[in-house]
Design a protein around this motif. Structure first.
Motif, mmCIF file in Angstrom:
data_model
loop_
_atom_site.group_PDB
_atom_site.id
_atom_site.type_symbol
_atom_site.label_atom_id
_atom_site.label_comp_id
_atom_site.label_asym_id
_atom_site.label_seq_id
_atom_site.Cartn_x
_atom_site.Cartn_y
_atom_site.Cartn_z
ATOM 1 N N GLU A 72 0.830 -1.203 0.000
ATOM 2 C CA GLU A 72 0.000 0.000 0.000
ATOM 3 C C GLU A 72 0.866 1.255 0.000
ATOM 4 O OE1 GLU A 72 -3.457 2.137 -0.270
ATOM 5 O OE2 GLU A 72 -3.157 -0.035 -0.441
ATOM 6 N N LYS A 76 1.151 4.181 -2.980
ATOM 7 C CA LYS A 76 0.973 5.605 -2.711
ATOM 8 C C LYS A 76 2.169 6.421 -3.176
ATOM 9 C CE LYS A 76 -2.417 5.401 0.995
ATOM 10 N NZ LYS A 76 -2.784 5.776 2.377
ATOM 11 N N SER A 218 -1.880 7.580 5.621
ATOM 12 C CA SER A 218 -0.973 6.431 5.722
ATOM 13 C C SER A 218 -1.428 5.521 6.850
ATOM 14 C CB SER A 218 0.472 6.887 5.965
ATOM 15 O OG SER A 218 0.599 7.500 7.231
#
Length: 260
Positions: A72, A76, A218
């Motif tokens: 992830e 990003k 985040s």
């Protein structure tokens, strides 16, 4: 807290360099600098995925929360899916016998550092780190630092703009979502909050916050210091330079510290 993939953000900040004098030279150097930084960032992100596979239980992100979070973070940072898949595949076929090693260090005014590495040569990595830290008023402190940090999940998110009584609502939402504590994110953008939780419920808390219309910036694992220290400007400059040098080492994956 992480320098590089550091200071909690999972971003890699590399030293700038001066460009040339002509307009074309400037363009070439800027592009080369950005390409170099992008390549270095992707290399560190790949390292994190490899660490997750070795430490977290296999190459299936559905069964390996640590890997899922590393992927992830990579997404990003605009790491291509093909590069992510290639990194995971290379970790599965890796025959270099690389292992995760942790190094602990103490610096001026009680500052502490935890250095995570992935290496196939422990002595080489330790010697490289030792050479750097001795030049920056820092010494190894093996097995006397990690107990002063808590391993937690950390989510950085901003609440929906139409929320009334923001501080009270954020606390209520933290409890509702299963977070242990929440406080303003002084290191990030204005209006952001840090939600701290147990590592095994990181995804659950993050998902519940998104259902409540929070913008999750985040969600990652972190070493959170039980006590923080503030350094003088002089010492902060020295430690910042050390962190930059450390994260440039090929074997270093992440850095954690207790500096305000």
């Amino acid at each position: 807290m992480l320098a590089g993939l550091l200071r909690n953000s999972s971003l890699l900040f590399l030293p700038r360099r001066f460009a040339g004098h002509s307009k074309w030279s400037n363009i070439k150097h800027i592009k080369a600098e950005k390409d170099s930084q992008r390549s270095a960032l992707f290399a560190k992100l790949c390292q994190r995925m490899k660490v997750a596979i070795k430490d977290g239980g296999g190459a299936n992100p559905e069964l390996n929360l640590q890997l899922a979070q590393a992927i992830e973070v990579a997404k990003k940072q605009n790491m291509p899916i093909t590069s992510i898949q290639s990194c995971i595949k290379s970790a599965q076929t890796d025959k270099s016998n690389s292992q995760i090693h942790w190094f602990e260090a103490r610096g001026p005014s009680g500052c502490l550092m935890i250095i995570q590495t992935l290496t196939d040569n422990h002595k080489r990595t330790r010697d490289a780190i030792a050479t750097l830290i001795k030049k920056h008023k820092v010494l190894f402190a093996d097995r006397s630092v990690r107990h002063m940090f808590l391993q937690k999940g950390e989510i950085i998110a901003t609440p929906p703009p139409d929320l009334n009584n923001i501080e009270e609502a954020v606390v209520d939402h933290a409890i509702e979502c299963g977070a242990e504590e929440v406080f303003p994110d002084d290191e990030g953008e204005e209006g952001g909050y840090k939600f701290i939780c147990e590592q095994n419920v990181l995804n659950i808390v993050s998902s519940k916050l998104q259902v409540l219309k929070y913008n999750v910036k985040s969600a990652d694992f972190n070493f959170i210091p039980t006590t923080k220290v503030e350094l003088s400007d002089k010492d902060m400059e020295i430690i910042s330079k050390l962190m930059d040098k450390l994260i440039e080492l090929p074997d270093v994956v992440s850095l954690y510290d207790n500096i305000v």
